[in-house]
Design a protein around this motif. Structure first.
Motif, PDB file in Angstrom:
ATOM      1  N   TYR A 175       0.865  -1.176   0.000  1.00  0.00           N
ATOM      2  CA  TYR A 175       0.000   0.000   0.000  1.00  0.00           C
ATOM      3  C   TYR A 175       0.904   1.229   0.000  1.00  0.00           C
ATOM      4  O   TYR A 175       1.449   1.595   1.045  1.00  0.00           O
ATOM      5  CB  TYR A 175      -0.908  -0.016   1.229  1.00  0.00           C
ATOM      6  N   PRO A 176       1.089   1.883  -1.155  1.00  0.00           N
ATOM      7  CA  PRO A 176       2.045   2.986  -1.237  1.00  0.00           C
ATOM      8  C   PRO A 176       1.539   4.270  -0.576  1.00  0.00           C
ATOM      9  O   PRO A 176       0.332   4.507  -0.471  1.00  0.00           O
ATOM     10  CB  PRO A 176       2.212   3.188  -2.746  1.00  0.00           C
ATOM     11  N   ALA A 177       2.502   5.086  -0.151  1.00  0.00           N
ATOM     12  CA  ALA A 177       2.236   6.428   0.371  1.00  0.00           C
ATOM     13  C   ALA A 177       3.472   7.258   0.050  1.00  0.00           C
ATOM     14  O   ALA A 177       4.440   7.262   0.799  1.00  0.00           O
ATOM     15  CB  ALA A 177       1.973   6.388   1.867  1.00  0.00           C
ATOM     16  N   ASN A 178       3.466   7.907  -1.094  1.00  0.00           N
ATOM     17  CA  ASN A 178       4.629   8.638  -1.581  1.00  0.00           C
ATOM     18  C   ASN A 178       4.409  10.142  -1.536  1.00  0.00           C
ATOM     19  O   ASN A 178       3.311  10.615  -1.801  1.00  0.00           O
ATOM     20  CB  ASN A 178       4.946   8.219  -3.022  1.00  0.00           C
ATOM     21  N   VAL A 179       5.463  10.875  -1.212  1.00  0.00           N
ATOM     22  CA  VAL A 179       5.461  12.334  -1.278  1.00  0.00           C
ATOM     23  C   VAL A 179       6.745  12.735  -2.004  1.00  0.00           C
ATOM     24  O   VAL A 179       7.683  11.943  -2.076  1.00  0.00           O
ATOM     25  CB  VAL A 179       5.407  12.996   0.118  1.00  0.00           C
ATOM     26  N   PRO A 180       6.810  13.948  -2.545  1.00  0.00           N
ATOM     27  CA  PRO A 180       8.056  14.374  -3.193  1.00  0.00           C
ATOM     28  C   PRO A 180       9.254  14.206  -2.252  1.00  0.00           C
ATOM     29  O   PRO A 180       9.219  14.639  -1.103  1.00  0.00           O
ATOM     30  CB  PRO A 180       7.796  15.851  -3.510  1.00  0.00           C
ATOM     31  N   GLY A 181      10.273  13.509  -2.720  1.00  0.00           N
ATOM     32  CA  GLY A 181      11.477  13.283  -1.939  1.00  0.00           C
ATOM     33  C   GLY A 181      11.465  12.036  -1.089  1.00  0.00           C
ATOM     34  O   GLY A 181      12.500  11.629  -0.563  1.00  0.00           O
TER      35      GLY A 181
ATOM     36  N   MET B 209       3.280   0.545   3.018  1.00  0.00           N
ATOM     37  CA  MET B 209       3.063  -0.544   3.969  1.00  0.00           C
ATOM     38  C   MET B 209       3.025  -1.864   3.219  1.00  0.00           C
ATOM     39  O   MET B 209       2.307  -2.005   2.227  1.00  0.00           O
ATOM     40  CB  MET B 209       1.738  -0.316   4.709  1.00  0.00           C
ATOM     41  N   ASN B 210       3.818  -2.814   3.698  1.00  0.00           N
ATOM     42  CA  ASN B 210       3.790  -4.170   3.164  1.00  0.00           C
ATOM     43  C   ASN B 210       2.901  -5.030   4.046  1.00  0.00           C
ATOM     44  O   ASN B 210       2.939  -4.918   5.270  1.00  0.00           O
ATOM     45  CB  ASN B 210       5.192  -4.781   3.148  1.00  0.00           C
TER      46      ASN B 210
ATOM     47  N   GLY C  22      -7.654  -8.569  12.043  1.00  0.00           N
ATOM     48  CA  GLY C  22      -8.988  -8.000  11.987  1.00  0.00           C
ATOM     49  C   GLY C  22      -9.065  -6.555  12.435  1.00  0.00           C
ATOM     50  O   GLY C  22     -10.146  -6.059  12.720  1.00  0.00           O
ATOM     51  N   ILE C  23      -7.926  -5.877  12.527  1.00  0.00           N
ATOM     52  CA  ILE C  23      -7.924  -4.466  12.880  1.00  0.00           C
ATOM     53  C   ILE C  23      -7.552  -3.653  11.653  1.00  0.00           C
ATOM     54  O   ILE C  23      -7.278  -4.209  10.599  1.00  0.00           O
ATOM     55  CB  ILE C  23      -6.947  -4.183  14.043  1.00  0.00           C
ATOM     56  N   THR C  24      -7.519  -2.351  11.774  1.00  0.00           N
ATOM     57  CA  THR C  24      -7.164  -1.482  10.654  1.00  0.00           C
ATOM     58  C   THR C  24      -5.736  -0.988  10.824  1.00  0.00           C
ATOM     59  O   THR C  24      -5.357  -0.535  11.902  1.00  0.00           O
ATOM     60  CB  THR C  24      -8.118  -0.272  10.586  1.00  0.00           C
ATOM     61  N   SER C  25      -4.951  -1.087   9.753  1.00  0.00           N
ATOM     62  CA  SER C  25      -3.571  -0.619   9.754  1.00  0.00           C
ATOM     63  C   SER C  25      -3.350   0.295   8.555  1.00  0.00           C
ATOM     64  O   SER C  25      -3.933   0.087   7.492  1.00  0.00           O
ATOM     65  CB  SER C  25      -2.592  -1.795   9.665  1.00  0.00           C
ATOM     66  N   TYR C  26      -2.497   1.294   8.735  1.00  0.00           N
ATOM     67  CA  TYR C  26      -2.117   2.198   7.642  1.00  0.00           C
ATOM     68  C   TYR C  26      -0.815   2.888   8.005  1.00  0.00           C
ATOM     69  O   TYR C  26      -0.376   2.843   9.160  1.00  0.00           O
ATOM     70  CB  TYR C  26      -3.214   3.221   7.364  1.00  0.00           C
TER      71      TYR C  26
ATOM     72  N   ALA D 138       1.732  11.910   3.176  1.00  0.00           N
ATOM     73  CA  ALA D 138       0.767  11.105   2.432  1.00  0.00           C
ATOM     74  C   ALA D 138       0.369   9.920   3.300  1.00  0.00           C
ATOM     75  O   ALA D 138       1.179   9.395   4.063  1.00  0.00           O
ATOM     76  CB  ALA D 138       1.357  10.609   1.119  1.00  0.00           C
ATOM     77  N   THR D 139      -0.888   9.512   3.193  1.00  0.00           N
ATOM     78  CA  THR D 139      -1.410   8.385   3.953  1.00  0.00           C
ATOM     79  C   THR D 139      -1.763   7.253   3.005  1.00  0.00           C
ATOM     80  O   THR D 139      -2.383   7.481   1.968  1.00  0.00           O
ATOM     81  CB  THR D 139      -2.672   8.810   4.742  1.00  0.00           C
ATOM     82  N   SER D 140      -1.368   6.055   3.356  1.00  0.00           N
ATOM     83  CA  SER D 140      -1.685   4.888   2.531  1.00  0.00           C
ATOM     84  C   SER D 140      -3.160   4.523   2.687  1.00  0.00           C
ATOM     85  O   SER D 140      -3.830   4.988   3.601  1.00  0.00           O
ATOM     86  CB  SER D 140      -0.830   3.685   2.946  1.00  0.00           C
ATOM     87  N   ALA D 141      -3.609   3.670   1.815  1.00  0.00           N
ATOM     88  CA  ALA D 141      -4.930   3.063   1.997  1.00  0.00           C
ATOM     89  C   ALA D 141      -4.845   2.181   3.245  1.00  0.00           C
ATOM     90  O   ALA D 141      -3.777   1.724   3.636  1.00  0.00           O
ATOM     91  CB  ALA D 141      -5.295   2.216   0.776  1.00  0.00           C
ATOM     92  N   SER D 142      -5.960   1.951   3.879  1.00  0.00           N
ATOM     93  CA  SER D 142      -6.010   1.117   5.072  1.00  0.00           C
ATOM     94  C   SER D 142      -6.124  -0.348   4.695  1.00  0.00           C
ATOM     95  O   SER D 142      -6.699  -0.700   3.681  1.00  0.00           O
ATOM     96  CB  SER D 142      -7.205   1.500   5.948  1.00  0.00           C
ATOM     97  N   TYR D 143      -5.589  -1.190   5.569  1.00  0.00           N
ATOM     98  CA  TYR D 143      -5.721  -2.638   5.404  1.00  0.00           C
ATOM     99  C   TYR D 143      -6.409  -3.177   6.632  1.00  0.00           C
ATOM    100  O   TYR D 143      -6.059  -2.830   7.751  1.00  0.00           O
ATOM    101  CB  TYR D 143      -4.351  -3.304   5.251  1.00  0.00           C
TER     102      TYR D 143
END
Length: 118
Positions: free
Chosen positions: A31-37, A42-43, A97-101, A113-118
């Motif tokens: 789940y990528p979360a990229n910003v300039p630089g 999250m894997n 069964g919880i939410t991670s990001y 930047a925030t990744s999508a939640s898993y």
């Protein structure tokens, strides 16, 4: 997908420890979360009967980059990189069964930047 047994992942990690880990194994999903630089995300992988999540960050310019792995149960882990090309990882946390990001920030630019939640 969260409960599917992935034989390759189980085999690759079968000899590993069952506790928290600072190492990294191959990801089943990213789940990528990229910003300039800063490149980060999250894997997610499945082994030993559980889903595990781990954040990572790479400084692509030498800027100060952080990654914060957050879970809905209050657990978290963080890491940073400020050397161009260096990749750093958070602890690997169990996700049952919880939410991670993750939140990836370039503190030099003040961008996150925030990744999508898993």
């Amino acid at each position: 997908m969260r409960t599917a047994v992935r034989l390759a992942a189980v085999t690759a990690v079968a000899a590993g420890s069952l506790g928290l880990s600072t190492g990294v194994a191959s990801a089943d999903a990213t789940y990528p979360a990229n910003v300039p630089g800063c490149a980060g995300g999250m894997n997610v992988q499945y082994y030993n009967g559980h889903d595990w999540v781990q954040g990572y960050v790479i400084s692509t310019t030498g800027n100060y980059c952080t990654v914060n792995l957050q879970q809905s149960n209050g657990r978290w882990s963080s890491a940073y990189s400020n050397v161009r090309g260096d990749r750093h990882y958070t602890l690997q946390l169990q996700d049952s069964g919880i939410t991670s990001y993750v939140v990836v920030c370039n503190t030099d630019l003040g961008r996150c930047a925030t990744s999508a939640s898993y």
